[in-house]
Scaffold this motif. Structure first.
Motif, PDB file in Angstrom:
ATOM      1  N   ILE A   6      42.370 -11.637 -29.264  1.00 48.51           N
ATOM      2  CA  ILE A   6      41.590 -12.328 -30.293  1.00 48.51           C
ATOM      3  C   ILE A   6      40.339 -12.931 -29.662  1.00 48.51           C
ATOM      4  CG2 ILE A   6      41.583 -14.320 -31.865  1.00 48.51           C
ATOM      5  CD1 ILE A   6      44.450 -13.873 -32.425  1.00 48.51           C
ATOM      6  N   ALA A   7      39.218 -12.837 -30.391  1.00 50.90           N
ATOM      7  CA  ALA A   7      37.989 -13.527 -29.992  1.00 50.90           C
ATOM      8  C   ALA A   7      37.533 -14.392 -31.167  1.00 50.90           C
ATOM      9  CB  ALA A   7      36.904 -12.511 -29.629  1.00 50.90           C
ATOM     10  N   THR A   8      36.877 -15.498 -30.871  1.00 48.63           N
ATOM     11  CA  THR A   8      36.352 -16.351 -31.953  1.00 48.63           C
ATOM     12  C   THR A   8      34.959 -16.836 -31.564  1.00 48.63           C
ATOM     13  OG1 THR A   8      36.970 -18.608 -31.242  1.00 48.63           O
ATOM     14  CG2 THR A   8      38.718 -17.267 -32.184  1.00 48.63           C
ATOM     15  N   CYS A  52      38.476  -6.163 -28.249  1.00 46.92           N
ATOM     16  CA  CYS A  52      39.410  -7.087 -28.905  1.00 46.92           C
ATOM     17  C   CYS A  52      39.942  -6.484 -30.202  1.00 46.92           C
ATOM     18  CB  CYS A  52      38.716  -8.412 -29.206  1.00 46.92           C
ATOM     19  SG  CYS A  52      38.204  -9.279 -27.706  1.00 46.92           S
ATOM     20  N   ASP A  53      41.095  -6.987 -30.621  1.00 45.37           N
ATOM     21  CA  ASP A  53      41.690  -6.505 -31.872  1.00 45.37           C
ATOM     22  C   ASP A  53      41.150  -7.269 -33.070  1.00 45.37           C
ATOM     23  OD1 ASP A  53      43.825  -4.567 -30.911  1.00 45.37           O
ATOM     24  OD2 ASP A  53      44.147  -6.316 -29.639  1.00 45.37           O
ATOM     25  N   CYS A  77      35.115  -5.902 -31.630  1.00 49.40           N
ATOM     26  CA  CYS A  77      36.363  -6.263 -32.338  1.00 49.40           C
ATOM     27  C   CYS A  77      36.702  -5.203 -33.381  1.00 49.40           C
ATOM     28  CB  CYS A  77      36.227  -7.613 -33.035  1.00 49.40           C
ATOM     29  SG  CYS A  77      35.850  -8.966 -31.924  1.00 49.40           S
ATOM     30  N   LYS A  78      37.975  -4.774 -33.397  1.00 49.61           N
ATOM     31  CA  LYS A  78      38.381  -3.767 -34.390  1.00 49.61           C
ATOM     32  C   LYS A  78      38.347  -4.361 -35.790  1.00 49.61           C
ATOM     33  CE  LYS A  78      41.597  -1.568 -31.285  1.00 49.61           C
ATOM     34  NZ  LYS A  78      42.987  -1.762 -30.879  1.00 49.61           N
ATOM     35  N   ILE A  79      38.834  -5.586 -35.921  1.00 47.65           N
ATOM     36  CA  ILE A  79      38.883  -6.254 -37.232  1.00 47.65           C
ATOM     37  C   ILE A  79      38.041  -7.519 -37.147  1.00 47.65           C
ATOM     38  CG2 ILE A  79      40.368  -7.477 -38.879  1.00 47.65           C
ATOM     39  CD1 ILE A  79      42.667  -5.690 -37.927  1.00 47.65           C
ATOM     40  N   LEU A  80      37.163  -7.696 -38.133  1.00 47.75           N
ATOM     41  CA  LEU A  80      36.321  -8.898 -38.139  1.00 47.75           C
ATOM     42  C   LEU A  80      36.631  -9.719 -39.394  1.00 47.75           C
ATOM     43  CD1 LEU A  80      34.384  -9.533 -35.897  1.00 47.75           C
ATOM     44  CD2 LEU A  80      32.510  -8.628 -37.272  1.00 47.75           C
TER      45      LEU A  80
END
Ligand code: SF4
Length: 182
Positions: A6-8, A52-53, A77-80
């Motif tokens: 996870i990235a934020t 990242c996922d 990121c795969k999902i944003l």
């Protein structure tokens, strides 16, 4: 098996949405068991070190750096997920959208009630500062967004339920009780 990553980030936001993520309280312990954090103010990792996922985006885009960071997240990121009203609709910062940018800067730095300390009457113009955009944009106007979590901020339960669904590879099902609009 490797953990989902996870990235934020916080763009033109107030960090309230990140505070809401931390508001999952003791569930932060199972979350840390379930996932690995990459680029994020939570662990202070400044640059992506792997694909990242899931990317969680707080805030919309008010300047060129926000746009750059958002595009970087889309690439990595795969999902944003747009988290909160600022990311979804521009939020409070977008209140300036109906006012010419020159007028905003004049009020903020020259004529507004909190400008008395600006004795040099300077509007910041260092070349290192990111360029302000003419208006504040929600994230989906810049890149493709996969999920939207409403609220200001979204409730911790909503963030938790969504993360768990996405980690398990299921589409996020958001029960009415965990969604609030304000
Ligand atoms: S949605 Fe609300 S809590 Fe989140 S960044 Fe914007 S103002 Fe802050």
């Amino acid at each position: 098996m490797s953990k989902p990553v996870i990235a934020t980030t916080s763009l033109a936001g107030c960090f309230g949405c990140h505070m809401s993520l931390l508001d999952i309280d003791e569930r932060i312990l199972p979350l840390i068991e379930l996932v690995e954090f990459n680029k994020s103010p939570i662990d202070d990792i400044k640059k992506f070190t792997k694909q990242c996922d899931i990317g969680l985006i707080e805030g919309g885009c008010c300047n060129s750096e926000n746009v750059h960071v958002l595009r970087d997240f889309r690439k990595n990121c795969k999902i944003l997920v747009s988290v909160g009203e600022c990311a979804i609709m521009g939020g409070l910062p977008a209140m300036r959208n109906g006012i010419p940018i020159k007028e905003c800067l004049r009020e903020a730095y020259l004529t507004g009630p909190s400008t008395t300390a600006n004795t040099g009457h300077i509007i910041p113009n260092d070349p290192e500062l990111p360029m302000l955009l003419d208006s504040v944009h929600p994230c989906h106007e810049i890149v493709k967004i996969d999920y939207y979590l409403p609220g200001c901020p979204p409730r911790a339960d909503l963030i938790w339920e969504t993360l768990i669904s996405l980690i398990k590879g299921k589409p996020a099902e958001l029960p009415y009780e965990v969604i609030k609009f304000d």
